[in-house]
Each structure stands twice: as structure tokens, then as C-alpha cells.
Design a protein around this motif. Structure first.
Motif, PDB file in Angstrom:
ATOM      1  N   ASP A   1      54.386  48.494  29.095  1.00  0.00           N
ATOM      2  CA  ASP A   1      53.352  48.421  29.955  1.00  0.00           C
ATOM      3  C   ASP A   1      53.350  47.178  30.530  1.00  0.00           C
ATOM      4  OD1 ASP A   1      51.290  48.702  31.665  1.00  0.00           O
ATOM      5  OD2 ASP A   1      49.702  49.194  30.072  1.00  0.00           O
ATOM      6  N   ARG A   2      53.992  47.115  31.985  1.00  0.00           N
ATOM      7  CA  ARG A   2      54.082  45.565  32.604  1.00  0.00           C
ATOM      8  C   ARG A   2      53.254  45.768  33.917  1.00  0.00           C
ATOM      9  NH1 ARG A   2      60.125  43.885  32.183  1.00  0.00           N
ATOM     10  NH2 ARG A   2      60.782  46.125  33.153  1.00  0.00           N
ATOM     11  N   ALA A   3      52.091  46.600  33.790  1.00  0.00           N
ATOM     12  CA  ALA A   3      51.396  46.696  35.074  1.00  0.00           C
ATOM     13  C   ALA A   3      50.698  45.602  35.662  1.00  0.00           C
ATOM     14  CB  ALA A   3      50.302  47.711  34.729  1.00  0.00           C
ATOM     15  N   TRP A   4      50.596  45.218  36.878  1.00  0.00           N
ATOM     16  CA  TRP A   4      50.002  44.129  37.484  1.00  0.00           C
ATOM     17  C   TRP A   4      48.617  44.318  37.459  1.00  0.00           C
ATOM     18  CZ3 TRP A   4      47.617  44.527  42.502  1.00  0.00           C
ATOM     19  CH2 TRP A   4      47.125  43.097  42.957  1.00  0.00           C
ATOM     20  N   ILE A   5      47.861  43.182  37.017  1.00  0.00           N
ATOM     21  CA  ILE A   5      46.495  43.230  37.329  1.00  0.00           C
ATOM     22  C   ILE A   5      45.886  42.699  38.399  1.00  0.00           C
ATOM     23  CG2 ILE A   5      44.420  42.758  36.049  1.00  0.00           C
ATOM     24  CD1 ILE A   5      45.632  43.057  33.455  1.00  0.00           C
ATOM     25  N   GLN A   6      46.298  41.134  38.526  1.00  0.00           N
ATOM     26  CA  GLN A   6      45.517  40.498  39.709  1.00  0.00           C
ATOM     27  C   GLN A   6      46.381  39.542  40.013  1.00  0.00           C
ATOM     28  OE1 GLN A   6      41.917  38.669  39.003  1.00  0.00           O
ATOM     29  NE2 GLN A   6      42.370  38.213  36.644  1.00  0.00           N
ATOM     30  N   THR A   7      46.265  38.657  41.067  1.00  0.00           N
ATOM     31  CA  THR A   7      46.826  37.483  41.695  1.00  0.00           C
ATOM     32  C   THR A   7      45.794  36.545  41.925  1.00  0.00           C
ATOM     33  OG1 THR A   7      49.028  38.491  41.980  1.00  0.00           O
ATOM     34  CG2 THR A   7      48.463  36.295  43.051  1.00  0.00           C
ATOM     35  N   VAL A   8      45.647  35.368  41.395  1.00  0.00           N
ATOM     36  CA  VAL A   8      44.427  34.471  41.898  1.00  0.00           C
ATOM     37  C   VAL A   8      45.357  33.156  42.401  1.00  0.00           C
ATOM     38  CG1 VAL A   8      42.676  33.170  40.882  1.00  0.00           C
ATOM     39  CG2 VAL A   8      43.211  35.299  40.159  1.00  0.00           C
ATOM     40  N   ILE A   9      44.819  32.604  43.687  1.00  0.00           N
ATOM     41  CA  ILE A   9      45.337  31.320  44.123  1.00  0.00           C
ATOM     42  C   ILE A   9      44.229  30.376  44.189  1.00  0.00           C
ATOM     43  CG2 ILE A   9      46.520  30.597  46.233  1.00  0.00           C
ATOM     44  CD1 ILE A   9      47.006  33.353  47.057  1.00  0.00           C
ATOM     45  N   GLU A  10      44.715  29.037  43.555  1.00  0.00           N
ATOM     46  CA  GLU A  10      43.717  28.022  43.728  1.00  0.00           C
ATOM     47  C   GLU A  10      44.109  26.930  44.782  1.00  0.00           C
ATOM     48  OE1 GLU A  10      41.833  24.817  40.776  1.00  0.00           O
ATOM     49  OE2 GLU A  10      43.471  26.184  39.757  1.00  0.00           O
ATOM     50  N   PHE A  11      43.038  26.625  45.378  1.00  0.00           N
ATOM     51  CA  PHE A  11      43.247  25.575  46.442  1.00  0.00           C
ATOM     52  C   PHE A  11      42.043  24.223  46.044  1.00  0.00           C
ATOM     53  CE2 PHE A  11      44.668  29.166  49.000  1.00  0.00           C
ATOM     54  CZ  PHE A  11      45.961  28.534  49.639  1.00  0.00           C
ATOM     55  N   GLN A  12      42.415  23.208  46.421  1.00  0.00           N
ATOM     56  CA  GLN A  12      41.364  22.308  46.094  1.00  0.00           C
ATOM     57  C   GLN A  12      40.065  22.729  46.921  1.00  0.00           C
ATOM     58  OE1 GLN A  12      42.876  18.081  47.119  1.00  0.00           O
ATOM     59  NE2 GLN A  12      44.068  18.222  45.367  1.00  0.00           N
ATOM     60  N   HIS A  13      39.971  23.388  47.791  1.00  0.00           N
ATOM     61  CA  HIS A  13      38.830  23.906  48.650  1.00  0.00           C
ATOM     62  C   HIS A  13      38.334  25.140  48.444  1.00  0.00           C
ATOM     63  CE1 HIS A  13      42.292  25.174  50.966  1.00  0.00           C
ATOM     64  NE2 HIS A  13      41.554  26.166  51.457  1.00  0.00           N
ATOM     65  N   GLY A  14      39.117  25.867  47.500  1.00  0.00           N
ATOM     66  CA  GLY A  14      38.602  27.319  47.161  1.00  0.00           C
ATOM     67  C   GLY A  14      39.577  28.201  46.411  1.00  0.00           C
ATOM     68  N   TRP A  15      39.358  29.466  46.504  1.00  0.00           N
ATOM     69  CA  TRP A  15      40.216  30.705  45.581  1.00  0.00           C
ATOM     70  C   TRP A  15      40.245  31.759  46.853  1.00  0.00           C
ATOM     71  CZ3 TRP A  15      41.104  29.493  40.532  1.00  0.00           C
ATOM     72  CH2 TRP A  15      40.619  28.434  40.140  1.00  0.00           C
ATOM     73  N   VAL A  16      41.361  32.302  46.492  1.00  0.00           N
ATOM     74  CA  VAL A  16      41.680  33.640  47.009  1.00  0.00           C
ATOM     75  C   VAL A  16      42.045  34.554  45.623  1.00  0.00           C
ATOM     76  CG1 VAL A  16      43.199  34.856  48.298  1.00  0.00           C
ATOM     77  CG2 VAL A  16      42.600  32.703  48.948  1.00  0.00           C
TER      78      VAL A  16
END
Length: 273
Positions: A62-77
């Protein structure tokens, strides 16, 4: 309903619903049509490349993708699935309550249900020909890539840590921990170069400018983690770990190793695989 995210989560900035091929399906207020189009295109590419790195986090049924999180100094995506062929991206300030944001995003997906689903345009025959895609590279051919001792020690020092791969500003591999062969290094380098570019393209969505500093991108799978972190002078470091690994500790160990690992071509401290 999409507006619910920014209305009820303090420090949340925006949310966009998109299809797998980058077509905007809806967004919150305060975004121009161009903004929504740019974010949708970048997030479509991001989810595709994120999935392509699943084998870097190890073999698993089970290699299902759950989420991707991107971090900047000014915020998140944040990017999550929202039904078959649909995705939900949200942006927030640095001090947002991430648990609350995650709850609202997942509740929105549950509320919209099939309304968010975008069936794949690929015909069944095409899907069969596509096969498992990047998973075919998991075994590799055994061709060697230079081993950076500092990275190898960092991987060995954290239970559940699997791999680390140093990439230059040109996106080419500069060295890795042991057990990363040339095929794996090449395929992950290609994927990570794209992930790095898509990550930086979302900086305005998170409230900054295109040249604002990106810090890291973290991809979560059912079986493990893959993350990409800035390593100075345009270089970046890709790493993978099992799901129960303490990735904060792993990232800290890698951070300690990076200053000695940055030269473009490994010299002192490097050995052949």
C-alpha cells in the motif's frame, strides 16, 4: 463550501479545487483568475510528481499518496485528494493551526463528495498500457552513485530513515547515502527537480513573492515519507523514511550533515558505492 476553510480557520488564506489535469473547479474569494489557473497547474503537476516518488520511501503493498505540504518562511501550502481525479489545495500563514486546517479540508472533501470527482480521461486500454509507471524503477540495476559519508551516517543514526540524496542547483545528483543506486538517483532527481519548481511557483498562493524563500516540501504516503529541503547555494536534499520514523529528528541530522556535503562533486568524505 470552499470558502468555509478561510472563514472558519484563522490564518487560512486561500483554497482551490482542481482536477488532475490542472483545470480549476472552484476557489475562495480574493484570487484572480490568473492566480487560480497558476495554482491549479502547479498543484496538478505536484500531485503527479509526488506520487512518482512513492518507491523512494520503500516497498509496500500500500503506497497510497496522502498529502503534500510545502513550507515557506511566509506560509504553508497543503494539497490533498478530493475524490477520483480531483484535488484540494489550501494556503495559510506560518502560525496557522495545522490540525484545524486539515480537519476543515477533509470535512470539505467529505461534504462535497462526488461533486468534486473528476473521472480520468484515460481510456481503460490506455491505463493498462501505462502500467505501474515509476514503480518499475524501484529495483534499479545496481549501477553505483557516489556515497557521501555524512549523509550515510545521518541515515544510519535515525530508526526508520531510508535514503538521502544531494542534488545540485542543476538538479543533478551530487551524492547519496548507501543503497541508492544510479537508476534510483536519476529518477528521484528528475522528480524532485520538478517538485522544487512547482513548490516555488506556489509562493504567491501562500502570501509571498515568487522569489521568497522556500524551505521544504514534505510528501506523505501510507507507507512512508519523502521530503525535499533547501541545502544552500541553490542545492537541495531529498530524503525518504518509513512512516513511523521521527522525520523531525531525521531532518535535523541531515541539516547537521549538509554543510560538509555541499561541494558540487563529492571529494573528501565520499566513497564509491
Amino acid at each position: 463550501m470552499v470558502q468555509d476553510i478561510v472563514t472558519n480557520v484563522p490564518k487560512a488564506r486561500h483554497a482551490v479545487v482542481l482536477s488532475a489535469d490542472g483545470i480549476p473547479r472552484g476557489s475562495t474569494d480574493g484570487l484572480t483568475r490568473k492566480d487560480v489557473g497558476t495554482v491549479s497547474a502547479a498543484m496538478a503537476g505536484m500531485q503527479s510528481l509526488s506520487r512518482a516518488t512513492a518507491h523512494f520511501a520503500g516497498p509496500s503493498p500500500d503506497r497510497a499518496w496522502i498529502q503534500t505540504v510545502i513550507e515557506f518562511q511566509h506560509g504553508w501550502v497543503f494539497l490533498i485528494g478530493a475524490g477520483q481525479g480531483a484535488y484540494l489545495a489550501a494556503a495559510a500563514e506560518p502560525d496557522v493551526d495545522m490540525e484545524q486546517l486539515s480537519f476543515r479540508m477533509n470535512r470539505l472533501v467529505a461534504r462535497l463528495g462526488n461533486n468534486l470527482t473528476a473521472p480520468p480521461r484515460m481510456l481503460p486500454a490506455d491505463a493498462a498500457q501505462a502500467g505501474d509507471g515509476p514503480q518499475a524503477h524501484a529495483a534499479g540495476t545496481g549501477r553505483s552513485v557516489a556515497v557521501l559519508d555524512q549523509l550515510d551516517r545521518a541515515v544510519a543514526s535515525v530508526p526508520g530513515a531510508l535514503h538521502a540524496l544531494l542534488l545540485g542547483a542543476d538538479g543533478l545528483p551530487r551524492g547519496a547515502s548507501a543503497r541508492v543506486d544510479r537508476d534510483l538517483a536519476d529518477t528521484i532527481s528528475a522528480a524532485m527537480t520538478g517538485i522544487h519548481a512547482y513548490s516555488r511557483a506556489t509562493a504567491p498562493f501562500a502570501g509571498g513573492e515568487l522569489d521568497d524563500e522556500w524551505s521544504q516540501t514534505v510528501i506523505e504516503f501510507q507507507h512512508g515519507w519523502v521530503f525535499l529541503i533547501a541545502a544552500g547555494e541553490g542545492a537541495f536534499l531529498a530524503a525518504a523514511a518509513e512512516h513511523d520514523c521521527d522525520i523531525e529528528e531525521f531532518a535535523a541530522r541531515l541539516g547537521d550533515a549538509m554543510p560538509a556535503s555541499l561541494p558540487g562533486v563529492p571529494g573528501e568524505g565520499a566513497s564509491d558505492a
